[in-house]
Scaffold this active site. Structure first.
Site, short mmCIF file in Angstrom:
data_model
loop_
_atom_site.label_atom_id
_atom_site.label_comp_id
_atom_site.label_asym_id
_atom_site.label_seq_id
_atom_site.Cartn_x
_atom_site.Cartn_y
_atom_site.Cartn_z
N VAL A 189 -28.44 2.38 16.65
CA VAL A 189 -27.29 2.99 17.29
C VAL A 189 -26.04 2.66 16.48
CG1 VAL A 189 -25.97 3.23 19.43
CG2 VAL A 189 -28.42 2.69 19.52
N PRO B 263 -20.12 -0.84 16.64
CA PRO B 263 -19.34 -1.82 15.85
C PRO B 263 -20.19 -3.00 15.39
CG PRO B 263 -18.08 -1.09 17.74
CD PRO B 263 -19.45 -0.52 17.92
N TYR C 74 -34.80 -12.02 17.48
CA TYR C 74 -34.34 -10.83 18.20
C TYR C 74 -35.53 -10.11 18.83
CZ TYR C 74 -32.06 -6.33 19.04
OH TYR C 74 -31.57 -5.19 19.63
N ARG D 36 -34.13 6.67 6.80
CA ARG D 36 -35.40 6.31 7.43
C ARG D 36 -35.52 6.84 8.86
NH1 ARG D 36 -34.97 -0.21 8.80
NH2 ARG D 36 -33.85 0.02 10.76
N ARG E 119 -36.27 -10.06 11.87
CA ARG E 119 -35.75 -9.98 13.24
C ARG E 119 -36.61 -10.82 14.19
NH1 ARG E 119 -32.59 -7.56 10.57
NH2 ARG E 119 -31.35 -5.71 11.11
#
Length: 226
Positions: free
Chosen positions: A161, A164, A128, A186, A125
């Site tokens: 979360v 979609p 991000y 996890r 990531r």
């Protein structure tokens, strides 16, 4: 998460402007809401919406792009897209809406960050995390610079979360069911967050109940970053 935030504000009786680059999924919204097409990576679009809704006193920046890959795998295009959607969009929206908030000495800005930032790391990531860390830093800077002008600025850092967007990434795995199970296992609370649980925090940060909160990053991750 953006849709859930809109619905939560509507439930509290707010007048809401719901924006998205693709407005079709917002057509089913009901209540005191106006749906507006907006590309948050366009400074012109941001300025046009701010001029149209000049009395806005709460701004929620909830646009995100999840680029996959390590520092060695990150392409220039992925990094640029991450900066544009996750970082530059906040610059444009804040620059468009903040001046009138300052004029009225009344404004709450809420930025959606992530625990995958300065809070914790996650595999592959790189871009991000870099951009969501920037969101937290920008939040603190805005809070510091404009607090005496009646402006509060806070961020929310969700964990995993069930959205979609997450479903798309899970479905791209070799075994989507196994990937989802592993993700849930996890989680310290044994489940993923629901978008409404993040939305409730956004409403709180816009309300009088949080009137002395500014520059805070509220972690909503079920304990995964502990």
């Amino acid at each position: 998460m953006g849709r859930a935030i809109v619905e939560e504000f509507l439930a509290e009786g707010a007048q809401v402007i719901a924006t998205d680059i693709n407005v079709e999924p917002l057509a089913e919204l009901r209540g005191d809401v106006e749906v507006v097409q907006l590309d948050v990576t366009s400074q012109r679009d941001a300025c046009e919406v701010a001029q149209r809704f000049a009395s806005t006193n709460v701004l929620v920046n909830c646009a995100g792009y999840v680029a996959m890959g390590t520092a060695l795998e990150c392409t220039a295009d992925d990094f640029d897209a991450s900066i544009d959607v996750n970082v530059r969009s906040i610059l444009y929206m804040v620059q468009a809406f903040l001046p009138r908030m300052i004029e009225r000495r009344d404004g709450a800005i809420i930025n959606i960050a992530s625990v995958v930032s300065t809070t914790m790391a996650a595999p592959r990531r790189f871009a991000y995390a870099a951009t969501k860390g920037a969101v937290i830093a920008m939040t603190r800077s805005i809070a510091f610079d404009f607090g005496r002008e009646g402006i509060r600025c806070n961020s929310i850092s969700p964990g995993t979360v069930d959205t979609p967007s997450l479903a798309v990434r899970l479905n791209a795995a070799a075994d989507p069911d196994a990937a989802r199970t592993a993700l849930i296992q996890r989680q310290p609370l044994g489940r993923m967050a629901q978008a409404a649980e993040v939305a409730a925090v956004a409403v709180m940060l816009a309300s009088a109940e949080s009137s002395f909160m500014s520059g805070a990053d509220v972690v909503v991750d079920g304990g995964i970053s502990l």
